[in-house]
Design a protein around this motif. Structure first.
Motif, mmCIF file in Angstrom:
data_model
loop_
_atom_site.group_PDB
_atom_site.id
_atom_site.type_symbol
_atom_site.label_atom_id
_atom_site.label_comp_id
_atom_site.label_asym_id
_atom_site.label_seq_id
_atom_site.Cartn_x
_atom_site.Cartn_y
_atom_site.Cartn_z
ATOM 1 N N ALA A 71 6.021 6.632 13.298
ATOM 2 C CA ALA A 71 7.122 6.471 12.352
ATOM 3 C C ALA A 71 7.209 7.687 11.451
ATOM 4 N N PRO A 72 8.444 8.085 11.074
ATOM 5 C CA PRO A 72 8.614 9.297 10.272
ATOM 6 C C PRO A 72 7.871 9.261 8.943
ATOM 7 N N ASP A 73 7.690 8.039 8.354
ATOM 8 C CA ASP A 73 7.036 7.965 7.054
ATOM 9 C C ASP A 73 5.555 7.620 7.162
ATOM 10 N N ASN A 74 5.005 7.613 8.382
ATOM 11 C CA ASN A 74 3.585 7.373 8.532
ATOM 12 C C ASN A 74 2.814 8.628 8.165
ATOM 13 N N ARG A 75 1.812 8.479 7.288
ATOM 14 C CA ARG A 75 1.075 9.638 6.785
ATOM 15 C C ARG A 75 0.358 10.395 7.899
ATOM 16 N N TRP A 76 0.070 9.729 8.995
ATOM 17 C CA TRP A 76 -0.717 10.362 10.061
ATOM 18 C C TRP A 76 0.132 10.772 11.254
ATOM 19 N N SER A 77 1.468 10.665 11.155
ATOM 20 C CA SER A 77 2.316 11.014 12.297
ATOM 21 C C SER A 77 2.335 12.517 12.549
ATOM 22 N N ASP A 78 2.035 13.322 11.539
ATOM 23 C CA ASP A 78 1.909 14.766 11.697
ATOM 24 C C ASP A 78 0.909 15.235 10.648
ATOM 25 N N LEU A 79 -0.323 15.480 11.077
ATOM 26 C CA LEU A 79 -1.389 15.792 10.122
ATOM 27 C C LEU A 79 -1.107 17.066 9.350
ATOM 28 N N ASP A 80 -0.306 17.975 9.919
ATOM 29 C CA ASP A 80 0.031 19.211 9.221
ATOM 30 C C ASP A 80 1.151 19.011 8.214
ATOM 31 N N ARG A 81 1.826 17.865 8.278
ATOM 32 C CA ARG A 81 2.990 17.630 7.426
ATOM 33 C C ARG A 81 2.937 16.235 6.807
ATOM 34 N N PRO A 82 1.985 15.993 5.928
ATOM 35 C CA PRO A 82 1.940 14.689 5.263
ATOM 36 C C PRO A 82 3.121 14.532 4.316
ATOM 37 N N PRO A 83 3.490 13.283 4.026
ATOM 38 C CA PRO A 83 4.601 13.066 3.094
ATOM 39 C C PRO A 83 4.215 13.466 1.677
ATOM 40 N N LEU A 84 5.214 13.729 0.879
ATOM 41 C CA LEU A 84 4.980 14.029 -0.526
ATOM 42 C C LEU A 84 4.430 12.792 -1.241
ATOM 43 N N ASN A 85 3.585 13.037 -2.220
ATOM 44 C CA ASN A 85 2.990 11.960 -3.000
ATOM 45 C C ASN A 85 3.830 11.767 -4.264
ATOM 46 N N ALA A 86 4.839 10.916 -4.170
ATOM 47 C CA ALA A 86 5.786 10.757 -5.272
ATOM 48 C C ALA A 86 5.131 10.291 -6.570
ATOM 49 N N PRO A 87 4.236 9.287 -6.548
ATOM 50 C CA PRO A 87 3.622 8.867 -7.825
ATOM 51 C C PRO A 87 2.835 9.993 -8.497
ATOM 52 N N ALA A 88 2.099 10.776 -7.697
ATOM 53 C CA ALA A 88 1.332 11.877 -8.282
ATOM 54 C C ALA A 88 2.255 12.961 -8.834
ATOM 55 N N LEU A 89 3.359 13.222 -8.150
ATOM 56 C CA LEU A 89 4.314 14.207 -8.639
ATOM 57 C C LEU A 89 4.938 13.752 -9.952
ATOM 58 N N ARG A 90 5.265 12.468 -10.042
ATOM 59 C CA ARG A 90 5.833 11.959 -11.293
ATOM 60 C C ARG A 90 4.819 12.055 -12.435
ATOM 61 N N ARG A 91 3.579 11.726 -12.163
ATOM 62 C CA ARG A 91 2.554 11.827 -13.211
ATOM 63 C C ARG A 91 2.419 13.259 -13.713
ATOM 64 N N ALA A 92 2.548 14.229 -12.808
ATOM 65 C CA ALA A 92 2.345 15.630 -13.175
ATOM 66 C C ALA A 92 3.555 16.237 -13.874
ATOM 67 N N LEU A 93 4.747 15.765 -13.539
ATOM 68 C CA LEU A 93 5.963 16.455 -13.974
ATOM 69 C C LEU A 93 6.803 15.683 -14.983
ATOM 70 N N VAL A 94 6.866 14.365 -14.852
ATOM 71 C CA VAL A 94 7.703 13.557 -15.740
ATOM 72 C C VAL A 94 6.830 13.059 -16.886
#
Length: 289
Positions: A6-29
């Motif tokens: 599945a496109p949103d599975n973290r392991w479907s492409d080990l070189d291209r993991p999905p962005l970590n939205a909660p961590a990005l929000r903690r760092a930026l917002v």
């Protein structure tokens, strides 16, 4: 259970993991930050179109809204040129900025150039890649000794402000390039293709440059934007051919940026012709005269 392909599975492409939205929000917002919200969607047509539609609607976002897509199927560049890339292979982000009332609207044309400066300086630190700027909106990297386009910037008026879109090829491999003249951070030898720290660096750099520019009332000289853009602009000092509407063209040497962000061309007929981003169809290299 999510299927492994599945496109949103973290392991479907080990070189291209999905962005970590909660961590990005903690760092930026955070309190006092320019960024007031951050949303990551799995796929959309165009983050710019989506954010512009919101800005024009009754529930318009406040300044600092950030929309990121893992994949886009109708991404647009300047003059509606199309931009394609595999899912999770790049950064596809749009932000909503409201420069007024402290910045006169005649200076809003500096926003895409300011963004180019922010992306170049942010990537230099985070990815260890030198990024040059091709006026008015292209981001260049060097691959095998050649300058190649790795990204682009699109600014559009929407609601009370501007939707600013940035598209950047991060992990594209040679066989995935849309055209042979394209490039990516990976092909340019980036020290990392982890998109989370790259996005954080990009948005923090944009926050700094935009904040300085707005504090200076949009003055490109006082904010340092004009000087820094010119220093990193690969177009200046080269012979160019500017294709204009109505099949007109100007050929000569690109010699400067004026106070409105226009490219000044010392034309072959001896004059100096300023060309604005909204006036140009294509800017191409020209043979030495």
């Amino acid at each position: 259970m999510t299927p492994p392909d599945a496109p949103d599975n973290r392991w479907s492409d080990l070189d291209r993991p999905p962005l970590n939205a909660p961590a990005l929000r903690r760092a930026l917002v955070r309190p006092g930050s320019l960024w007031t919200s951050l949303e990551v969607v799995r796929e959309t047509g165009s983050t710019n179109s989506d954010l512009a539609a919101r800005a024009a609607g009754p529930d318009a976002p406040g300044e600092g809204a950030v929309l990121v897509a893992e994949a886009q199927h109708a991404a647009r560049g300047r003059l509606d040129r199309r931009w394609t890339a595999p899912p999770r292979s790049g950064l596809f982000v749009s932000v909503y900025l409201v420069p007024g009332p402290g910045v006169p609207q005649e200076r809003w044309g500096w926003v895409p150039l300011l963004a180019g400066v922010a992306v170049a300086t942010g990537l230099s630190r985070a990815a260890g890649v030198d990024t040059a700027l091709k006026w008015p909106n292209d981001l260049l990297v060097t691959v095998a000794g050649e300058e190649r386009k790795a990204g682009g910037i699109l600014a559009e008026r929407a609601g009370e402000g501007i939707v600013l879109g940035i598209g950047l090829n991060v992990s594209l491999r040679a066989g995935e390039l849309p055209v042979p003249t394209a490039g990516s951070l990976a092909l340019a030898g980036a020290v990392t293709t982890d998109r989370d720290p790259l996005l954080r660096a990009l948005l923090r750099s944009l926050e700094q440059w935009y904040g300085d520019w707005r504090a200076a009332g949009g003055d490109p000289v006082a904010s340092g934007v004009q000087e820094t853009y010119a220093a990193g602009c690969a177009t200046l000092g080269r012979r160019v051919r500017a294709l204009l509407p109505g099949e007109r063209e100007v050929t000569g040497q690109a010699v400067a940026l004026d106070g409105d962000g226009r490219l000044v061309i010392a034309s072959d007929d001896g004059g100096r012709q300023p060309v604005g981003a909204g006036d140009i169809v294509h800017l191409r290299p020209a043979q030495a005269g």
